[in-house]
Write a protein that holds these residues in place. Structure first.
Motif, PDB file in Angstrom:
ATOM      1  N   MET A   1      -3.255 -25.841  -5.031  1.00  0.00           N
ATOM      2  CA  MET A   1      -3.567 -24.795  -3.863  1.00  0.00           C
ATOM      3  C   MET A   1      -3.747 -23.481  -4.439  1.00  0.00           C
ATOM      4  O   MET A   1      -3.362 -23.050  -5.559  1.00  0.00           O
ATOM      5  N   GLU A   2      -4.768 -22.757  -3.926  1.00  0.00           N
ATOM      6  CA  GLU A   2      -5.318 -21.776  -4.423  1.00  0.00           C
ATOM      7  C   GLU A   2      -4.378 -20.609  -4.252  1.00  0.00           C
ATOM      8  O   GLU A   2      -3.838 -20.426  -3.032  1.00  0.00           O
ATOM      9  N   GLU A   3      -4.301 -19.908  -5.368  1.00  0.00           N
ATOM     10  CA  GLU A   3      -3.251 -18.618  -4.919  1.00  0.00           C
ATOM     11  C   GLU A   3      -3.677 -17.626  -4.218  1.00  0.00           C
ATOM     12  O   GLU A   3      -5.100 -16.936  -4.335  1.00  0.00           O
ATOM     13  N   GLN A   4      -3.088 -17.127  -3.329  1.00  0.00           N
ATOM     14  CA  GLN A   4      -3.482 -15.996  -2.380  1.00  0.00           C
ATOM     15  C   GLN A   4      -3.525 -14.769  -3.277  1.00  0.00           C
ATOM     16  O   GLN A   4      -2.613 -14.441  -4.083  1.00  0.00           O
ATOM     17  N   LEU A   5      -4.588 -13.887  -3.225  1.00  0.00           N
ATOM     18  CA  LEU A   5      -4.710 -12.691  -3.918  1.00  0.00           C
ATOM     19  C   LEU A   5      -3.903 -11.722  -3.218  1.00  0.00           C
ATOM     20  O   LEU A   5      -4.053 -11.186  -2.114  1.00  0.00           O
ATOM     21  N   ASN A   6      -2.965 -10.959  -3.963  1.00  0.00           N
ATOM     22  CA  ASN A   6      -2.177 -10.045  -3.152  1.00  0.00           C
ATOM     23  C   ASN A   6      -2.689  -8.670  -3.817  1.00  0.00           C
ATOM     24  O   ASN A   6      -2.425  -8.211  -5.118  1.00  0.00           O
ATOM     25  N   VAL A   7      -3.643  -8.095  -2.945  1.00  0.00           N
ATOM     26  CA  VAL A   7      -4.286  -6.714  -3.439  1.00  0.00           C
ATOM     27  C   VAL A   7      -3.193  -5.608  -3.672  1.00  0.00           C
ATOM     28  O   VAL A   7      -3.566  -5.027  -4.873  1.00  0.00           O
ATOM     29  N   LYS A   8      -2.189  -5.623  -2.959  1.00  0.00           N
ATOM     30  CA  LYS A   8      -1.179  -4.585  -3.599  1.00  0.00           C
ATOM     31  C   LYS A   8      -0.696  -4.744  -5.021  1.00  0.00           C
ATOM     32  O   LYS A   8      -0.594  -3.707  -5.697  1.00  0.00           O
ATOM     33  N   GLU A   9      -0.379  -5.985  -5.128  1.00  0.00           N
ATOM     34  CA  GLU A   9       0.254  -6.303  -6.504  1.00  0.00           C
ATOM     35  C   GLU A   9      -0.697  -5.993  -7.471  1.00  0.00           C
ATOM     36  O   GLU A   9      -0.561  -5.590  -8.516  1.00  0.00           O
ATOM     37  N   LEU A  10      -2.008  -6.520  -7.227  1.00  0.00           N
ATOM     38  CA  LEU A  10      -3.139  -6.234  -8.393  1.00  0.00           C
ATOM     39  C   LEU A  10      -3.239  -4.902  -8.555  1.00  0.00           C
ATOM     40  O   LEU A  10      -3.305  -4.403  -9.727  1.00  0.00           O
ATOM     41  N   LEU A  11      -3.062  -4.033  -7.429  1.00  0.00           N
ATOM     42  CA  LEU A  11      -3.532  -2.520  -7.642  1.00  0.00           C
ATOM     43  C   LEU A  11      -2.453  -1.973  -8.539  1.00  0.00           C
ATOM     44  O   LEU A  11      -2.581  -1.055  -9.241  1.00  0.00           O
ATOM     45  N   GLU A  12      -1.078  -2.223  -8.229  1.00  0.00           N
ATOM     46  CA  GLU A  12       0.110  -1.886  -8.914  1.00  0.00           C
ATOM     47  C   GLU A  12       0.062  -2.242 -10.497  1.00  0.00           C
ATOM     48  O   GLU A  12       0.428  -1.687 -11.245  1.00  0.00           O
TER      49      GLU A  12
END
Ligand code: URA
Length: 263
Positions: A1-12
Protein backbone atom coordinates in the motif's frame (compact mmCIF):
# COMPACT_ATOMS: atom_id res chain seq x y z
CA UNK A 1 0.00 0.00 0.00
CA UNK A 2 1.29 3.40 -0.94
CA UNK A 3 2.31 5.49 2.05
CA UNK A 4 0.29 8.66 2.51
CA UNK A 5 2.54 11.73 2.33
CA UNK A 6 2.20 13.66 5.55
CA UNK A 7 3.18 17.20 4.56
CA UNK A 8 3.32 18.47 8.14
CA UNK A 9 5.74 15.72 9.19
CA UNK A 10 7.83 16.26 6.07
CA UNK A 11 8.13 20.00 6.77
CA UNK A 12 9.00 19.29 10.41
CA UNK A 13 11.71 16.90 9.21
CA UNK A 14 13.15 19.59 6.91
CA UNK A 15 13.20 22.14 9.75
CA UNK A 16 14.92 19.66 12.09
CA UNK A 17 17.48 18.98 9.36
CA UNK A 18 18.27 22.70 9.25
CA UNK A 19 16.50 23.62 6.01
CA UNK A 20 15.44 27.25 6.31
CA UNK A 21 15.25 28.38 2.70
CA UNK A 22 13.40 27.16 -0.35
CA UNK A 23 15.22 27.77 -3.60
CA UNK A 24 12.47 26.98 -6.11
CA UNK A 25 9.33 25.02 -6.85
CA UNK A 26 11.02 22.18 -8.78
CA UNK A 27 13.32 19.55 -7.23
CA UNK A 28 16.89 20.06 -8.36
CA UNK A 29 19.77 17.59 -8.37
CA UNK A 30 22.86 19.65 -7.67
CA UNK A 31 25.25 16.70 -8.24
CA UNK A 32 23.96 16.00 -11.74
CA UNK A 33 26.96 17.62 -13.44
CA UNK A 34 29.40 15.67 -11.31
CA UNK A 35 27.56 12.42 -12.12
CA UNK A 36 27.70 13.07 -15.83
CA UNK A 37 31.38 13.89 -15.63
CA UNK A 38 32.13 10.71 -13.66
CA UNK A 39 30.44 8.51 -16.24
CA UNK A 40 32.33 10.24 -19.03
CA UNK A 41 35.54 9.60 -17.14
CA UNK A 42 34.82 5.88 -16.83
CA UNK A 43 33.33 5.17 -20.23
CA UNK A 44 35.47 7.27 -22.51
CA UNK A 45 38.52 7.71 -20.33
CA UNK A 46 39.14 11.26 -21.47
CA UNK A 47 38.61 13.04 -18.21
CA UNK A 48 40.15 16.42 -18.68
CA UNK A 49 38.77 17.18 -22.16
CA UNK A 50 35.24 16.28 -21.17
CA UNK A 51 35.21 17.99 -17.80
CA UNK A 52 37.05 21.10 -18.88
CA UNK A 53 34.34 22.60 -21.11
CA UNK A 54 31.81 22.67 -18.23
CA UNK A 55 34.35 24.28 -15.90
CA UNK A 56 35.38 26.72 -18.61
CA UNK A 57 31.77 27.63 -19.37
CA UNK A 58 31.16 28.47 -15.73
CA UNK A 59 34.40 30.44 -15.52
CA UNK A 60 33.53 32.28 -18.76
CA UNK A 61 30.03 33.09 -17.51
CA UNK A 62 31.58 34.47 -14.31
CA UNK A 63 34.08 36.59 -16.24
CA UNK A 64 31.29 37.99 -18.43
CA UNK A 65 29.08 38.66 -15.39
CA UNK A 66 32.00 40.49 -13.70
CA UNK A 67 32.52 42.61 -16.83
CA UNK A 68 28.81 43.41 -16.97
CA UNK A 69 28.77 44.33 -13.29
CA UNK A 70 31.74 46.68 -13.76
CA UNK A 71 30.18 48.29 -16.86
CA UNK A 72 26.85 48.80 -15.11
CA UNK A 73 28.56 50.28 -12.07
CA UNK A 74 30.45 52.86 -14.08
CA UNK A 75 27.06 54.24 -15.23
CA UNK A 76 25.81 54.85 -11.68
CA UNK A 77 26.46 58.37 -10.46
CA UNK A 78 24.34 58.15 -7.31
CA UNK A 79 23.60 55.47 -4.71
CA UNK A 80 19.93 55.41 -5.84
CA UNK A 81 20.98 54.68 -9.43
CA UNK A 82 23.38 52.00 -8.25
CA UNK A 83 20.70 50.41 -6.05
CA UNK A 84 18.35 50.15 -9.03
CA UNK A 85 21.13 48.60 -11.15
CA UNK A 86 21.89 46.01 -8.48
CA UNK A 87 18.19 45.17 -8.06
CA UNK A 88 17.91 44.52 -11.80
CA UNK A 89 21.27 42.79 -12.28
CA UNK A 90 20.86 39.27 -13.64
CA UNK A 91 24.47 38.06 -13.56
CA UNK A 92 24.38 36.47 -10.09
CA UNK A 93 22.13 33.49 -9.39
CA UNK A 94 21.92 34.38 -5.67
CA UNK A 95 19.35 36.97 -6.71
CA UNK A 96 17.00 34.14 -7.72
CA UNK A 97 16.96 32.50 -4.29
CA UNK A 98 16.96 35.67 -2.19
CA UNK A 99 13.76 37.42 -1.14
CA UNK A 100 15.18 40.93 -1.25
CA UNK A 101 18.21 42.76 -2.57
CA UNK A 102 20.04 44.09 0.48
CA UNK A 103 21.80 47.20 -0.75
CA UNK A 104 23.92 49.42 1.52
CA UNK A 105 21.94 51.53 3.97
CA UNK A 106 22.61 54.74 5.84
CA UNK A 107 24.05 58.17 5.22
CA UNK A 108 25.29 58.84 1.68
CA UNK A 109 27.81 61.26 3.23
CA UNK A 110 28.99 58.98 6.02
CA UNK A 111 32.48 59.40 7.47
CA UNK A 112 32.45 55.73 8.47
CA UNK A 113 31.55 52.91 6.06
CA UNK A 114 31.13 49.39 7.45
CA UNK A 115 31.28 46.23 5.36
CA UNK A 116 29.93 42.80 6.31
CA UNK A 117 29.90 39.57 4.34
CA UNK A 118 26.34 38.86 3.22
CA UNK A 119 22.75 39.29 4.39
CA UNK A 120 21.33 36.67 6.75
CA UNK A 121 17.70 35.58 7.10
CA UNK A 122 16.56 38.78 8.90
CA UNK A 123 18.24 41.04 6.36
CA UNK A 124 16.82 38.97 3.48
CA UNK A 125 13.32 39.56 4.90
CA UNK A 126 13.76 43.28 5.56
CA UNK A 127 16.09 44.34 2.74
CA UNK A 128 18.33 46.22 5.23
CA UNK A 129 21.84 45.13 6.28
CA UNK A 130 22.64 44.14 9.87
CA UNK A 131 19.18 44.12 11.42
CA UNK A 132 19.38 40.69 13.09
CA UNK A 133 21.35 39.60 16.18
CA UNK A 134 24.69 40.64 14.66
CA UNK A 135 23.16 44.00 13.79
CA UNK A 136 22.02 44.57 17.37
CA UNK A 137 25.52 43.89 18.62
CA UNK A 138 26.92 46.18 15.92
CA UNK A 139 24.59 48.98 17.11
CA UNK A 140 25.89 48.55 20.67
CA UNK A 141 29.49 48.55 19.46
CA UNK A 142 28.93 51.82 17.60
CA UNK A 143 27.08 53.35 20.57
CA UNK A 144 30.09 52.49 22.74
CA UNK A 145 32.22 54.86 20.64
CA UNK A 146 29.42 57.47 20.43
CA UNK A 147 28.62 56.84 16.78
CA UNK A 148 25.04 56.59 15.60
CA UNK A 149 24.21 53.90 13.06
CA UNK A 150 22.28 56.46 10.95
CA UNK A 151 25.46 58.53 10.54
CA UNK A 152 27.27 55.52 9.02
CA UNK A 153 26.86 53.66 5.74
CA UNK A 154 26.51 49.93 6.32
CA UNK A 155 26.82 47.43 3.49
CA UNK A 156 27.89 43.91 2.56
CA UNK A 157 30.13 42.30 -0.05
CA UNK A 158 27.08 40.43 -1.35
CA UNK A 159 23.69 42.11 -1.75
CA UNK A 160 21.86 38.76 -1.72
CA UNK A 161 21.63 36.10 0.97
CA UNK A 162 23.31 32.81 -0.02
CA UNK A 163 20.69 30.05 0.53
CA UNK A 164 20.82 28.70 4.08
CA UNK A 165 23.69 31.18 4.81
CA UNK A 166 26.16 28.99 2.94
CA UNK A 167 29.62 30.40 2.21
CA UNK A 168 29.52 32.42 -1.03
CA UNK A 169 31.54 30.99 -3.91
CA UNK A 170 34.56 32.87 -5.27
CA UNK A 171 32.56 33.52 -8.45
CA UNK A 172 29.62 35.05 -6.57
CA UNK A 173 31.97 37.26 -4.58
CA UNK A 174 33.84 38.36 -7.72
CA UNK A 175 30.61 39.25 -9.55
CA UNK A 176 29.26 41.30 -6.62
CA UNK A 177 32.52 43.06 -5.74
CA UNK A 178 32.16 45.87 -8.34
CA UNK A 179 28.86 46.88 -6.66
CA UNK A 180 30.56 47.14 -3.29
CA UNK A 181 33.47 49.10 -4.77
CA UNK A 182 31.11 51.56 -6.47
CA UNK A 183 29.26 52.11 -3.19
CA UNK A 184 32.60 53.02 -1.59
CA UNK A 185 33.41 55.37 -4.51
CA UNK A 186 30.07 57.14 -4.16
CA UNK A 187 30.08 57.47 -0.35
CA UNK A 188 33.82 58.29 -0.26
CA UNK A 189 34.04 57.81 3.53
CA UNK A 190 36.93 58.96 5.73
CA UNK A 191 37.35 55.49 7.25
CA UNK A 192 36.31 51.94 6.34
CA UNK A 193 35.71 49.27 8.98
CA UNK A 194 35.54 45.72 7.59
CA UNK A 195 33.70 43.17 9.68
CA UNK A 196 35.12 39.67 9.39
CA UNK A 197 37.75 37.82 7.43
CA UNK A 198 35.81 37.00 4.28
CA UNK A 199 34.79 40.62 3.65
CA UNK A 200 38.39 41.71 4.34
CA UNK A 201 39.78 39.08 1.96
CA UNK A 202 37.30 40.11 -0.75
CA UNK A 203 37.94 43.86 -0.60
CA UNK A 204 41.66 43.75 0.11
CA UNK A 205 42.20 40.83 -2.26
CA UNK A 206 44.34 38.82 0.14
CA UNK A 207 44.02 35.51 1.92
CA UNK A 208 45.15 36.53 5.43
CA UNK A 209 43.18 35.30 8.42
CA UNK A 210 41.21 37.91 10.35
CA UNK A 211 43.34 37.33 13.46
CA UNK A 212 46.41 38.45 11.45
CA UNK A 213 44.62 41.27 9.59
CA UNK A 214 42.70 42.86 12.45
CA UNK A 215 43.78 45.96 14.27
CA UNK A 216 46.19 47.21 11.58
CA UNK A 217 45.62 50.24 9.41
CA UNK A 218 45.61 49.38 5.72
CA UNK A 219 44.63 51.44 2.67
CA UNK A 220 41.98 51.08 0.01
CA UNK A 221 42.22 53.19 -3.16
CA UNK A 222 38.92 54.34 -4.66
CA UNK A 223 38.46 54.98 -8.39
CA UNK A 224 39.53 58.66 -8.22
CA UNK A 225 42.82 57.60 -6.58
CA UNK A 226 41.95 58.72 -3.04
CA UNK A 227 43.41 56.40 -0.42
CA UNK A 228 41.04 55.54 2.41
CA UNK A 229 42.27 54.10 5.73
CA UNK A 230 40.81 50.63 6.32
CA UNK A 231 40.68 48.61 9.49
CA UNK A 232 39.47 45.02 9.66
CA UNK A 233 38.00 43.58 12.85
CA UNK A 234 35.98 40.60 13.99
CA UNK A 235 32.48 40.07 12.64
CA UNK A 236 29.76 40.67 15.30
CA UNK A 237 28.42 37.13 14.65
CA UNK A 238 31.86 35.78 15.61
CA UNK A 239 31.87 37.96 18.74
CA UNK A 240 28.47 36.58 19.74
CA UNK A 241 30.01 33.10 19.70
CA UNK A 242 33.42 34.12 21.10
CA UNK A 243 32.89 36.81 23.72
CA UNK A 244 36.52 36.42 24.84
CA UNK A 245 37.53 38.30 21.67
CA UNK A 246 35.46 41.38 22.54
CA UNK A 247 38.44 43.13 24.17
CA UNK A 248 40.32 43.02 20.84
CA UNK A 249 37.25 44.27 18.98
CA UNK A 250 36.98 47.10 21.51
CA UNK A 251 40.56 48.19 20.87
CA UNK A 252 39.81 48.12 17.10
CA UNK A 253 36.77 50.34 17.66
CA UNK A 254 38.85 52.82 19.64
CA UNK A 255 41.34 52.97 16.75
CA UNK A 256 38.47 53.74 14.36
CA UNK A 257 37.13 56.46 16.65
CA UNK A 258 40.58 58.03 16.96
CA UNK A 259 41.12 57.99 13.17
CA UNK A 260 37.74 59.64 12.60
CA UNK A 261 38.65 62.37 15.08
CA UNK A 262 42.05 62.95 13.40
CA UNK A 263 40.61 63.49 9.92
N1 URA B 1 25.99 39.42 8.65
C1 URA B 1 26.54 40.15 7.65
O1 URA B 1 27.71 39.97 7.29
N2 URA B 1 25.78 41.07 7.09
C2 URA B 1 24.52 41.32 7.45
O2 URA B 1 23.90 42.20 6.87
C3 URA B 1 23.98 40.55 8.49
C4 URA B 1 24.73 39.61 9.08
Amino acid sequence: MEEQLNVKELLEWYITAGVDAICGDQPWEKNIVAKVDTSVQKVENKVSEDIRPATTELAQATVIACQNARQQCSKAETLEELKTLVENFEGCSLRLTANKTVFGYGSAHADLLLIGEAPGADEDRSGIPFVGRSGHLLDKMLQAIQIKREDCFVTNVLPWRPPGNRTPTEGETAVCLPFLKRQIDLVKPKVILILGGSAANALLDNGESISKLRGKWLEYKISDGTKIPVLASFHPAYLLRNSGQKAKAWSDLLRVKQKLCEN
